[in-house]
Scaffold this active site. Structure first.
Site, PDB file in Angstrom:
ATOM      1  CG  ASP A  37       1.085  -4.797  -3.566  1.00  0.00           C
ATOM      2  OD1 ASP A  37       1.113  -6.038  -3.474  1.00  0.00           O
ATOM      3  OD2 ASP A  37       1.608  -4.036  -2.730  1.00  0.00           O
TER       4      ASP A  37
ATOM      5  CG  HIS B 259      -5.128 -17.723   1.836  1.00  0.00           C
ATOM      6  ND1 HIS B 259      -4.861 -17.913   0.502  1.00  0.00           N
ATOM      7  CD2 HIS B 259      -5.751 -16.516   1.925  1.00  0.00           C
ATOM      8  CE1 HIS B 259      -5.292 -16.861  -0.190  1.00  0.00           C
ATOM      9  NE2 HIS B 259      -5.844 -16.003   0.652  1.00  0.00           N
TER      10      HIS B 259
ATOM     11  CD  GLU C  87      -5.810 -14.205  -2.359  1.00  0.00           C
ATOM     12  OE1 GLU C  87      -6.884 -14.512  -1.802  1.00  0.00           O
ATOM     13  OE2 GLU C  87      -4.765 -13.941  -1.716  1.00  0.00           O
TER      14      GLU C  87
HETATM   15  N1  BES Z   1      -3.608 -12.534   0.664  1.00  0.00           N
HETATM   16  C1  BES Z   1      -4.679 -11.609   0.614  1.00  0.00           C
HETATM   17  C2  BES Z   1      -4.267 -10.186   0.844  1.00  0.00           C
HETATM   18  C3  BES Z   1      -3.248  -9.644  -0.145  1.00  0.00           C
HETATM   19  C4  BES Z   1      -3.282  -9.970  -1.483  1.00  0.00           C
HETATM   20  C5  BES Z   1      -2.273  -8.787   0.298  1.00  0.00           C
HETATM   21  C6  BES Z   1      -2.320  -9.468  -2.354  1.00  0.00           C
HETATM   22  C7  BES Z   1      -1.332  -8.282  -0.570  1.00  0.00           C
HETATM   23  C8  BES Z   1      -1.349  -8.617  -1.909  1.00  0.00           C
HETATM   24  C9  BES Z   1      -5.773 -11.984   1.611  1.00  0.00           C
HETATM   25  O1  BES Z   1      -5.954 -13.344   1.783  1.00  0.00           O
HETATM   26  C10 BES Z   1      -7.073 -11.472   1.082  1.00  0.00           C
HETATM   27  O2  BES Z   1      -7.481 -11.930   0.044  1.00  0.00           O
HETATM   28  N2  BES Z   1      -7.697 -10.522   1.771  1.00  0.00           N
HETATM   29  C11 BES Z   1      -8.974  -9.955   1.392  1.00  0.00           C
HETATM   30  C12 BES Z   1     -10.054 -10.563   2.213  1.00  0.00           C
HETATM   31  C13 BES Z   1     -11.017 -11.381   1.575  1.00  0.00           C
HETATM   32  C14 BES Z   1     -12.069 -11.974   2.452  1.00  0.00           C
HETATM   33  C15 BES Z   1     -11.215 -11.496   0.143  1.00  0.00           C
HETATM   34  C16 BES Z   1      -8.954  -8.485   1.726  1.00  0.00           C
HETATM   35  O3  BES Z   1      -7.995  -8.032   2.332  1.00  0.00           O
HETATM   36  O4  BES Z   1      -9.893  -7.790   1.372  1.00  0.00           O
HETATM   37 ZN    ZN Z   2      -6.853 -14.220   0.086  1.00  0.00          ZN
END
Ligand code: BES
Ligand code: ZN
Length: 623
Positions: A391, A317, A336
């Site tokens: 979200d 990211h 993403e």
């Molecule tokens: N940025 C995201 C987390 C997020 C997305 C928080 C939308 C709030 C709203 C983070 O980079 C992410 O994608 N986390 C994933 C991990 C992953 C390895 C796919 C998670 O938390 O599961």
């Molecule tokens: Zn992410």
């Protein structure tokens, strides 16, 4: 660039870009009340006191503003707030005088909060808002000492993505608005404050921070706790609570190598340091890419480094998301999808193609399962979020369909052309927030138009704005997974006993694939056979045990009940909790159990998790 989208745009993309301009032309973010096209915030200076007793952050935010060319000379400054108490507003006039300013707070919307409109005299350069947060601010989790790993000090952390920054800072809470920031944080003696910024020397007992690169508001982050540090490399390290920090340093030993491998392909890491912070188990996500300081769940501390692709993801990211940012939450796949793609390339570099293939297979399976259930409007990359909380739109479509789109481009054009294309894309849009239309324009000009034959294989409209998966994408294949799937089949058909399956060398991913390959419905005795052979209920690996507990709930395998209880009350990661609660409420007894567990666990969950679970259970957001 600028102005209205041209006809060829609309002709080529139809609904995809309708109403969305290219380049840096004004674009409305439906999740923000702010008016950056009139008055734009450029810099935020925070001065906050952390009050654990009252569960309040109190102090001020000074916003440096810039009236935009062509804007009305008396256009007000409009900010986003949610559940903030505004104690007063001052402006710095053109004559550098601080004077009280007239302001008004709009009617609160349950998702968006309330607009704060500040009267801005012509020439005014800065606005100071004096305010305090609500104890139930969505972004903030306050943990009493007994709920932390160390047990000695309380803990506070923020989660601003997607639109929670407004619950702890009054600002223009849109990913299309980038700011630099500085902060002075007063924490109780003996505690450490960390932010997504460079550290400055403390002054008068206060922590000070400075972020010199313009970032979107959702990347402003703060954590306060008992947080020792261990270096990992010259520019990286890890913070965690005392009982966790050693195992965290072990788990993340490959961090420097990860930085180096992504840099080699996409250009230098531009943020200075890269540190990780391991949060208490109630952290609602796997990871959060706060710049300079990734926030991570302790559930990835598996002891065998088997879940570190999450570090690759959050680090990736630093290019996709933090450097080039989605301009609105409808463009979330730009953050993403690109990040999952880069993450898998890094995993391939460091751990080999087989490991990357296993992760792609698991991701594609998740996507296919999601596509079976989602309404068509939620299966598209460029998603309509009217009336919705961003979200709620987080799921495999943005992540896995987005990544698969890029993999399809990679296959059509070859790595020797696709890799330099992506690198140039990051250079071109560095420190900008862009829409799907901006990406598509760049893609056409710099890749598709270069090779009509390769481009013919790409149905852009289908990828971006049609449900389902367009034909012709490369299907990931893993030889190890094929062996695992065969073992699963033979066990289901009774050809082999559980204890005779050769599982000794299985990795975390192979276990997950094995469990996912089993039928959804299995007699409890058959689960008992697996449990006796492999001790699944007692597994420490959260990823494996999550999958197992899902099967246990679906099939009323009661020996796992206690583990379900402890898992749901000790871990707050939304990705695990939602499917487990979802499976529980399918039966009346399960629903009663889910409600009782939620009542017990709620004080431990982050407000974001608590809201999600409450909505799933059909309970009001607030008790
Ligand atoms: N940025 C995201 C987390 C997020 C997305 C928080 C939308 C709030 C709203 C983070 O980079 C992410 O994608 N986390 C994933 C991990 C992953 C390895 C796919 C998670 O938390 O599961
Ligand atoms: Zn992410």
């Amino acid at each position: 660039m600028g102005g209205l989208p041209t006809m060829s745009w609309l002709g080529a993309l139809g609904a995809v870009v309708a109403g969305v301009g290219a380049g840096d032309s004004p674009r409305r973010d439906m999740h923000s009340f702010a008016n950056p096209e009139q008055v734009r915030v450029r810099h935020v200076a925070l001065n906050l006191q952390v009050d654990f007793g009252a569960r309040v952050l109190a102090g001020s935010a000074t916003l440096h503003v810039e009236r935009q060319p062509g804007a009305h000379a008396d256009a007000p400054l409009v900010l986003d707030t949610k559940r903030l108490t505004i104690e007063g507003v001052e402006v710095l006039t053109a004559e550098q005088k601080r004077v009280p300013a007239a302001f008004s707070l709009g009617k609160p919307d349950p998702i968006l909060g309330a607009a704060l409109t500040v009267n801005l005299p012509p020439g005014a350069g800065a606005v100071t808002v004096n305010y305090r947060t609500a104890p139930e601010a969505n972004a903030l989790q306050w943990l009493d000492a007994p709920r932390t790993a160390g047990g000695k000090q309380p803990f506070l952390f923020t989660q601003s993505e997607a639109i929670h920054a407004r619950t702890w800072i009054p600002l223009q809470d849109s990913p299309g608005v980038r700011v630099t920031y500085e902060a002075t944080i007063k924490a109780p003696p003996g505690m450490t404050a960390l932010m997504s910024a460079e550290h400055l020397p403390a002054q008068d007992g206060a922590f000070r921070f400075k972020m010199t690169r313009p970032i979107p508001s959702y990347l402003i982050a703060l954590a306060v706790g008992d947080l020792p540090f261990r270096p990992l490399g010259a520019r990286s390290g890890v913070y965690a609570e005392p009982p966790v920090v050693q195992s965290a340093a072990f788990e993340f030993a490959d961090t420097e190598a990860m930085i180096a491998t992504i840099e080699k392909r996409y250009g230098p890491y531009l943020w200075g340091r890269y540190d990780l912070l391991v949060l208490p188990p109630s952290f609602p996500f796997g990871g959060m890419e706060n710049p300079l300081l990734t926030f991570a769940t302790p559930t990835i501390l598996a002891g065998d480094r088997s879940l570190v692709s999450l570090v690759a993801h959050e680090l990736a990211h630093s290019w996709s998301g933090n450097l080039v940012t989605n301009a609105t939450w409808s463009d979330f796949w730009l953050n993403e999808g690109f990040t999952v793609y880069i993450e898998r390339r890094a995993v391939e570099d460091l751990y080999g193609p087989e490991q990357a293939a296993m992760e792609s297979v698991l991701g594609l399976r998740d996507l296919r399962e999601a596509l079976k259930k989602l309404p068509p409007g939620e299966q598209v990359l460029h998603i309509d979020l009217a009336g919705r909380d961003p979200d709620d739109a987080v799921g495999p479509v943005a992540y896995e369909k987005g990544a698969l789109f890029l993999t399809t481009l990679e296959h059509a054009f070859g790595r020797d052309r696709f890799d330099p294309f992506l690198r140039a894309y990051f250079d071109h849009f560095a420190f900008q927030s862009i829409t799907t239309a901006d990406f598509v324009a760049y893609l056409r000009a710099h890749l598709l138009n270069q090779d009509a034959q390769a481009a013919a294989a790409i149905d852009l409209d289908a990828w971006l704005s049609q449900p389902g998966l367009p034909p012709g994408y490369p299907e990931p294949k893993s030889a190890r997974f094929e062996a695992v799937a065969l073992a699963a089949r033979e066990w289901v058909e009774g050809k082999v006993a559980a204890r005779d399956i050769g599982t000794k060398a299985w990795s975390t991913h192979e276990w997950i694939h094995f469990l996912q390959a089993l039928p959804e419905s299995l007699p409890a005795e058959r689960l008992a056979e697996l449990d006796a052979a492999f001790g699944l209920t007692a597994r420490p690996n959260a990823e494996v045990v999550d999958q197992w507990l899902l099967m246990a709930i679906r099939n009323q395998y009661h020996p796992a009940d206690e583990r379900v209880d402890s898992f749901l009350t000790k871990i707050g990661r939304r990705k695990y909790l939602m499917p487990l609660y979802g499976a529980l409420i399918k039966t009346p007894e399960g629903r009663a159990r889910a409600e009782a567990l939620f009542a017990k666990a709620r004080p431990f969950y982050h407000p974001i998790t608590a809201d999600s679970v409450a909505r799933l259970l059909g309970i009001g957001d607030k008790p």
